[in-house]
Design an enzyme around this catalytic site. Sequence first.
Site, PDB file in Angstrom:
ATOM      1  N   CYS A   2      -5.611  53.234  -3.440  1.00 33.32           N
ATOM      2  CA  CYS A   2      -6.485  54.077  -2.630  1.00 33.32           C
ATOM      3  C   CYS A   2      -7.527  54.772  -3.491  1.00 33.32           C
ATOM      4  O   CYS A   2      -7.600  54.586  -4.695  1.00 33.32           O
ATOM      5  CB  CYS A   2      -5.650  55.117  -1.889  1.00 33.32           C
ATOM      6  SG  CYS A   2      -4.285  54.429  -0.928  1.00 33.32           S
ATOM      7  N   ARG A  50      -7.778  54.659   2.186  1.00 29.46           N
ATOM      8  CA  ARG A  50      -6.488  53.995   2.019  1.00 29.46           C
ATOM      9  C   ARG A  50      -6.584  52.480   1.987  1.00 29.46           C
ATOM     10  O   ARG A  50      -7.266  51.880   2.820  1.00 29.46           O
ATOM     11  CB  ARG A  50      -5.547  54.388   3.163  1.00 29.46           C
ATOM     12  CG  ARG A  50      -4.118  53.849   2.954  1.00 29.46           C
ATOM     13  CD  ARG A  50      -3.193  54.227   4.074  1.00 29.46           C
ATOM     14  NE  ARG A  50      -1.823  53.803   3.774  1.00 29.46           N
ATOM     15  CZ  ARG A  50      -0.962  53.362   4.662  1.00 29.46           C
ATOM     16  NH1 ARG A  50      -1.299  53.296   5.938  1.00 29.46           N
ATOM     17  NH2 ARG A  50       0.250  52.986   4.292  1.00 29.46           N
ATOM     18  N   LEU A  51      -5.901  51.901   0.986  1.00 22.57           N
ATOM     19  CA  LEU A  51      -5.573  50.481   0.964  1.00 22.57           C
ATOM     20  C   LEU A  51      -4.083  50.401   1.231  1.00 22.57           C
ATOM     21  O   LEU A  51      -3.265  50.778   0.394  1.00 22.57           O
ATOM     22  CB  LEU A  51      -5.904  49.856  -0.391  1.00 22.57           C
ATOM     23  CG  LEU A  51      -5.497  48.379  -0.576  1.00 22.57           C
ATOM     24  CD1 LEU A  51      -6.307  47.487   0.348  1.00 22.57           C
ATOM     25  CD2 LEU A  51      -5.686  47.946  -2.018  1.00 22.57           C
ATOM     26  N   ALA A  52      -3.711  49.945   2.418  1.00 21.56           N
ATOM     27  CA  ALA A  52      -2.314  49.966   2.838  1.00 21.56           C
ATOM     28  C   ALA A  52      -1.538  48.849   2.150  1.00 21.56           C
ATOM     29  O   ALA A  52      -1.873  47.672   2.290  1.00 21.56           O
ATOM     30  CB  ALA A  52      -2.216  49.828   4.351  1.00 21.56           C
ATOM     31  N   GLY A  86      -1.728  55.372  -5.558  1.00 20.84           N
ATOM     32  CA  GLY A  86      -0.736  54.790  -6.448  1.00 20.84           C
ATOM     33  C   GLY A  86       0.376  54.063  -5.730  1.00 20.84           C
ATOM     34  O   GLY A  86       0.356  53.895  -4.512  1.00 20.84           O
ATOM     35  N   ASP A 110       5.748  55.638   0.161  1.00 18.07           N
ATOM     36  CA  ASP A 110       6.012  56.376  -1.069  1.00 18.07           C
ATOM     37  C   ASP A 110       5.184  57.656  -1.123  1.00 18.07           C
ATOM     38  O   ASP A 110       5.531  58.597  -1.837  1.00 18.07           O
ATOM     39  CB  ASP A 110       5.754  55.497  -2.293  1.00 18.07           C
ATOM     40  CG  ASP A 110       4.349  54.920  -2.332  1.00 18.07           C
ATOM     41  OD1 ASP A 110       3.703  54.828  -1.269  1.00 18.07           O
ATOM     42  OD2 ASP A 110       3.893  54.522  -3.418  1.00 18.07           O
ATOM     43  N   SER A 384      -0.442  41.557 -13.483  1.00 14.94           N
ATOM     44  CA  SER A 384      -1.250  41.224 -14.658  1.00 14.94           C
ATOM     45  C   SER A 384      -0.442  41.432 -15.930  1.00 14.94           C
ATOM     46  O   SER A 384       0.482  42.250 -15.981  1.00 14.94           O
ATOM     47  CB  SER A 384      -2.507  42.101 -14.687  1.00 14.94           C
ATOM     48  OG  SER A 384      -3.207  41.956 -15.907  1.00 14.94           O
TER      49      SER A 384
END
Length: 618
Positions: A2, A50-52, A86, A110, A384
Site C-alpha cells: 500500500c 490499498r493494494l489488497a 506491509g 494483518d 525475489s
Amino acid sequence: MCGITGWIDFTRDLRQEHATVREMTATLACRGPDSDGVWLSRRAALGHRRLAVIDVEGGAQPLTGGDPGTDRAAADRAAAVLAYNGELYNHQELRGRLTALGHRFRTRSDTEVVLRAHLEWGSEAPRRFDGIFAYAVWDERQGELTLVRDHLGIKPLYWHAYPGGLLFGSEPKALLANPLFRAELDAEGIAELFALPAAPTPGHGVLYGLREVRPGRLLRVTAAGLREERHWTLESRPHTDDEDTTRRTVRTLLAEAVERQLVSDVPLCSLLSGGVDSSAVTALAARARQRAGQGKVTTYSVDFPGSSERAPDDWRTAHDAPFARAAADHIGTLHTSVIVPDDDLLPARDAVLRARDRPGWGEMDASLHLLFREVRRRSTVALSGEAADELFGGYPYFHDPAALAAPAFPWLHGRTTPAALLRPDVAERVRPEEYAADAYTTALAETPRLDGESGHDRRIREIFHLALTRWLPPLLDRVDRVSMSVGLEVRVPFCDPRLVSYLWNVPWSLKAPGGRPKGLLRDAVRDLLPPSVADRPKSGYPSTPAVRYTEVLTERAHALLADPAAPVFDLVDRTAVRRALAEGRPLPSPRTAPNPVGGLDHLVQLDEWLRAYRVGLR
C-alpha cells in the site's frame, strides 16, 4: 502492499484540510490501486491507498481502534488510528496472543493485528513483528504519532518536520503535494546525488528537510518534539556452530522464511534470473507449495534483444537466459522470459523518474519497470532473491584485497563518481570528497564490534555492515519503488530478520569456504538446483546493449549543452561535459556496474528531474 501518508499539526485544525490530504493520498494511487481512505481529526490526518493481498474484502484503512466489535473495552474507542503499508508474516500467531488477552477481531487482515498490537504493547509492538512494513499510528488520547519502519528498510517511509507539525508519506511525492513542503537542494543533497549516488546516507531524503525513518527504528512525535528509538539492531556475538550445523541452520531459516512469505490471497510468482539466489528462493517455494498440495510456481526473468552476443565482464559473467531456463526446468516452474524491446526503454524512463522521485539508474530502472509491468498482468506478489549477496559476501568488493584495505566505501575503490563533473564553485561549497569521507567514518563507527576480533575478521565484519546498512537499502528502495509503480508487491525472504541475525555472526571462513564466493549458500541449497546454477558465478542485473538508447541520450545531452537555461548546469560543469562528449569519453556513472551509458543517463535524468519537480537550489 500500500501507500500511506499523513499530516500532524499541533497548531491548526486539520479537519479543514480534507482537500489537501486527499491530494497527498492520490499521489500514491499506483501503490494502492484497489481502494483509498482518509481519516481526519483536529490534530491529525491520515491517508491510505490499498493494494489488497490478505483479506481482500476486509482490511480497509485508515483503521481505527473504535471500529464496532474490534475493541475489548470502551477505553479503546477511537484510541488509535493506523495507516499501514506491509505484510506481517506472523500475524496469525500474534492474533492468537492478542485474542487470549481479550482483543476481538472483525477482519482476517494483518492490518488489524498491527493496530491491536499497538493498543496492547505500545511502541514495544514492532519488536514482536516479523514482516515488511512501514506504518503510522496516531494515538488520539496521548496526542502522539508513531512512525515505524521494518528491520532492513524494505518498505519506505519519509517525513518532513516543520514548526508545530510534521508531514509523512511512503514516497516524497505525497509530501510534495502539501504546500508546506517544497523541493529544494542544499549542499548535503547535492553531495548525496553526486558523491554517494550508489549508497546514500541512511535517513537522508536528498531534498532539503526531507528525512527517512531509518531501518529498524521508529519515530515518536508529540507537541514537545521528536524522539527516535530502535526496535531492532544487529548484535555481535561468537558463532559456536560447526560447518554442518551452520549449513543446516541457514537452509532451515531460509526455507521457513520462504514458506511464511508464500501466504497470499492473490496470485503469487517468483523472479528467476538463473543465479543461485533467486533459484534457491524459487526451489524452496516450489517445495512448500508441493507440500501444501498447490500448483507449480510461476517464474519470470528479463532479457534483451542481442544480449546473448554481449561479451561478459567482471560484473556480468554470463547471459542469464540459459541459466534461468535450466533452473526453471529442474525446479519445474511455469517460466516466462520477458523480452524488453529497445524502443520501450525510453518511454519507461519517464515513468521510473516519477516512481523514484529522484534520478536513478536509467535504463536499468526502465527495464525493471517493464519487467514488473509484465509480471503484474498475472501476479500481484513476487518473491525475489535480493540481499543474498550482502549476507553471504557475493559482490566483487568482498574478494578484492585492495578494496578491503581502502579507507573508504569498498564499492567506490578505484572509481570516479559524478562529483567529478560538479562546477568548481559548487564543488567548493559541497566538498564532495570530505562529505564521502565523513559518511564513511560515521558508517564505520556504527558497526557492532565483537570483543577480541581483529585483523581480517574485524575488517570483513565492517564490510558486511557497510553492505547491509549502506549498499542494500538503495537496492531495496529501487525494487520497492519500481514494483509499486505498477502495483506489484515484491517480497524478499533473504531479509528475514532471523536469517540476517544468524548470518551476521557466521565467520568469513564459513561463508566463503575455500575462498568460494557465497559457498555457504551454494552448499546449503545444492540439492535443490542443477550444478550449473548452484555453482554459477555472481552475475549482476543485466543492462541492455541497445544502440539507439545511447544515441538518443547523446542527442539529448547535446541539446542540453545548447540550452543556456538548462538547470543541470547550475550544478554540473558545462565545459567538462562538452569536452567528454567531443572526445568520446563516458561520463562518470552513479552505478558501480560497468556501463558506458550510465553517466550520460545520470546527467540527462538529473536535468529532467530538476525541471519536472521544479527543484530549487538553496
